[in-house]
Design a protein around this motif. Sequence first.
Motif, mmCIF file in Angstrom:
data_model
loop_
_atom_site.group_PDB
_atom_site.id
_atom_site.type_symbol
_atom_site.label_atom_id
_atom_site.label_comp_id
_atom_site.label_asym_id
_atom_site.label_seq_id
_atom_site.Cartn_x
_atom_site.Cartn_y
_atom_site.Cartn_z
ATOM 1 N N TRP A 1 0.794 -1.215 0.000
ATOM 2 C CA TRP A 1 0.000 0.000 0.000
ATOM 3 C C TRP A 1 0.833 1.276 0.000
ATOM 4 N N LYS B 1 -0.455 2.153 -5.891
ATOM 5 C CA LYS B 1 -1.675 2.945 -5.729
ATOM 6 C C LYS B 1 -2.842 2.434 -6.581
ATOM 7 N N LYS C 1 -10.550 -1.759 -1.271
ATOM 8 C CA LYS C 1 -10.513 -0.328 -0.983
ATOM 9 C C LYS C 1 -10.429 -0.067 0.524
ATOM 10 N N GLN C 2 -11.229 -0.787 1.290
ATOM 11 C CA GLN C 2 -11.270 -0.574 2.732
ATOM 12 C C GLN C 2 -9.939 -0.917 3.395
ATOM 13 N N TYR D 1 -6.997 -0.467 2.157
ATOM 14 C CA TYR D 1 -6.122 0.694 1.954
ATOM 15 C C TYR D 1 -6.507 1.822 2.911
ATOM 16 N N ILE D 2 -7.809 2.063 3.042
ATOM 17 C CA ILE D 2 -8.277 3.135 3.918
ATOM 18 C C ILE D 2 -7.839 2.888 5.363
ATOM 19 N N VAL E 1 -4.491 5.753 3.931
ATOM 20 C CA VAL E 1 -4.179 6.293 2.608
ATOM 21 C C VAL E 1 -5.446 6.282 1.754
ATOM 22 N N GLU E 2 -5.354 6.947 0.605
ATOM 23 C CA GLU E 2 -6.483 6.986 -0.313
ATOM 24 C C GLU E 2 -6.796 5.589 -0.846
ATOM 25 N N PRO E 3 -8.073 5.288 -1.106
ATOM 26 C CA PRO E 3 -8.397 3.988 -1.694
ATOM 27 C C PRO E 3 -7.727 3.832 -3.056
ATOM 28 N N LYS F 1 -6.897 2.805 -7.013
ATOM 29 C CA LYS F 1 -7.600 2.601 -8.275
ATOM 30 C C LYS F 1 -7.728 1.097 -8.488
#
Length: 270
Positions: free
Chosen positions: A53, A57, A85-86, A88-89, A93-95, A97
């Motif tokens: 992570w 990205k 996505k979760q 990463y969150i 950090v941003e979710p 792509k």
Amino acid sequence: AKAVRTAAKAMKEVYPEAIVGGPSVTGISKEGTYDTEIGGKTFFEQAMEAGMWEDVKAVTFHPYVWRVTPEEYMQELEEGLNYYKQEYIKKGVEPPKLWSTEAGRFTAQSTVGTDKNKGALVCRQILLMKTHDLIDAPFGIFSFDRSGIIDIDQENTYGHVSSGAEGLEKYGTLYYPTEAFLSVAGMNYVMAESEFKEVLDTANVYMSRYWSDKFNQDIITLHTEKTEESITLNLGTDNVTLYDEYGNAEVINSDNGEFQFDVDTNVSYI
């Protein structure tokens, strides 16, 4: 994951704005089917533990799920992708792509059977992804004749072509386009530069509306899951262009704005 992180750092030294994707997760949510196989979710978790992570990205994945109907397919797909996505969150950090780097079917599957049906299934899978806005990058699409440990001529048929390898003449000539190839080529021609707008509510026909910058007008996609249906639509115009699954166009006229269409498992486009 360590290799991906090393590659990401090297790429960003040359091109700091580069977005690097990894680690090519195969399967969205199912664990390995053999004792020695690592499932997609497990592989992703191992990559995250290795710090993926921090440098990667975009999550690259092969969107294989194990349910049948479009509704079940999208439910499992959405659950899996939201999980990525979760995770990463949770790291602050941003979710990421989401890039689909492989999708498709092979004719040896019991649910496929023919090359024409394979083309229909591949096109419908791509449109489902586009309709539900679950990915940020286009597909890498395959259209294999066979799959498995013994029948390993997959790469000979990569890109919707028949194999020309010795002993496989019945599958066609090397790089000879098949019905699946024509279906995807037709879809790409019609749907290029289009944006999803809405799902249209019908009983047995799956329909969605897109806006096409290429044609500067709406496009409606139609197909069924298993049946053949006849549907009447009031489109508020005197004529429309109907594209079949291969991209062949036919102009249809109407005196009252109503049009009747015969719809089957192959995708057609208005």
